[in-house]
Write an enzyme that holds these catalytic residues in place. Structure first.
Site, PDB file in Angstrom:
ATOM      1  N   THR A 209       0.829  -1.237  -0.041  1.00  0.00           N
ATOM      2  CA  THR A 209      -0.127  -0.076  -0.148  1.00  0.00           C
ATOM      3  C   THR A 209       0.970   1.341  -0.131  1.00  0.00           C
ATOM      4  OG1 THR A 209      -1.500  -1.138   1.071  1.00  0.00           O
ATOM      5  CG2 THR A 209      -1.626   1.449   1.517  1.00  0.00           C
ATOM      6  N   ARG A 237     -13.440  -8.340  -1.017  1.00  0.00           N
ATOM      7  CA  ARG A 237     -12.659  -7.949   0.069  1.00  0.00           C
ATOM      8  C   ARG A 237     -12.258  -6.623   0.115  1.00  0.00           C
ATOM      9  NH1 ARG A 237      -7.200  -5.953   1.543  1.00  0.00           N
ATOM     10  NH2 ARG A 237      -6.851  -6.638   3.569  1.00  0.00           N
TER      11      ARG A 237
END
Length: 352
Positions: A209, A237
């Site tokens: 990320t 998800r």
């Protein structure tokens, strides 16, 4: 009736004209100067980025470091040109989304079906305005779409097809799904289809990320975070990134945080807001970041990293994982590192 001396009246008038009251549900504090001190102005502006926490293979570490340095330069240039902290973090994260070395945008990892599903969020510390998107497909820069959600709707988060429909209504071009999938992501996906594979552990072999925080010259803070999620995740998800208070948070009265790591652990501890809570209690940006990460490790055995700033320009890049690529720009100096305790500096204008 006794007259109040003119000198006292002048003093009272001056005092009440310069007092500012800061309200908080827990306290009321009074400061006597509405102006930003000169020593604080010297600290601003500042931008800090991260390229993901985990274990970065040696052959990819140089790309990781170069990538975050390029992104922080882009964000800092926005600030130097008079742009806002929000402009800066969106620009920095856009640069990382466009870099196939990172798990965001065109480098996103794949879900169990071999498809890209991306999340992103932005938050403005001046007004607490927020925007997020989740399970986005066919969009090159989810971070820009998240800002549009903040600026153009009354909502905070749009997901799935609804987010893509909104993108079309805003004139955001769609890109072929294949253009977001790299050979490296495809290889990792196939490897994790094997019996006994642990996608969470293997995620640590892929830069994760991405995110950025910034403070502009006016002391406004902002946060932005973007991700492709976890390798071989279930379809649909949603991780921490688009969740306000987990993937990021920004409040001019405290500071701003962008997180990276295992999303489920970050959500369980609302890591970004937890760190700002510690700052509210008087902890420094570094101490608050370390306390939040330590709590996540002890409570849910989660590893991760954060970049944090306060409105005065103090900043930190902290992580509990083996590595986290990070970079910061302040006072025309570039700061960067990859391993714990590593902190290199050079002029912002020097090539790296």
């Amino acid at each position: 009736m006794r007259r109040i001396p003119e000198v006292l009246l002048l003093l009272l008038s001056f005092t009440f004209s310069t007092l500012t009251v800061k309200r908080n549900p827990l306290y009321v504090s009074v400061s006597v100067s509405p102006e930003v001190p000169s020593q604080v102005i010297d600290m601003l502006p500042v931008v800090v980025v991260h390229g993901g926490a985990g274990h970065i293979p040696k052959e990819r570490s140089e790309k990781s470091t170069t990538g975050v340095c390029s992104a922080v330069r882009a964000g800092y240039a926005v600030l130097q040109g008079g742009g806002s902290s929000m402009d800066a973090v969106v620009e920095a994260v856009t640069q990382l989304e466009n870099n196939p070395s990172f798990n965001a945008g065109c480098g996103s990892v794949l879900n169990i079906k071999g498809e890209v599903e991306m999340d992103a969020m932005v938050m403005d510390g001046k007004t607490l305005a927020s925007g997020a998107v989740s399970i986005v497909r066919n969009i090159a820069n989810p971070i820009q779409l998240a800002r549009l959600v903040m600026d153009k709707t009354s909502h905070v988060c749009l997901a799935g097809e609804g987010a893509n429909q909104f993108a079309r209504s805003m004139g955001v071009p769609e890109v072929p799904l294949e253009s977001l999938i790299t050979d490296y992501s495809r290889m990792r996906w196939k490897k994790n289809l094997e019996p006994g594979a642990n996608p969470v552990e293997c995620q640590m072999g892929k830069m994760g990320t991405v995110g950025a925080v910034a403070v502009d010259i006016e002391g406004n803070v902002a946060s932005a975070t973007s991700t492709g999620g976890i390798l071989n995740k279930m379809e649909g998800r949603v991780g921490d990134t688009p969740v306000i208070g987990s993937g990021g948070y920004a409040d001019n009265e405290i500071g701003a945080v962008s997180t990276t790591g295992h999303g489920e652990a970050i959500m369980k501890t609302t890591l970004a807001r937890l760190i700002l809570f510690h700052m509210e209690q008087g902890q420094s940006v570094e101490a608050a970041s370390d306390l939040g990460l330590a709590y996540m490790k002890s409570r849910v055995d989660g590893l991760g990293g954060v970049v944090t700033v306060d409105p005065q320009g103090h900043w930190a890049a902290r992580f509990s994982s083996l590595q986290m690529s990070w970079a910061a720009a302040q006072k025309n100096t570039l700061h960067y590192g990859l391993y714990t305790g590593e902190h290199f500096t050079q002029s912002i204008d020097e090539p790296r």
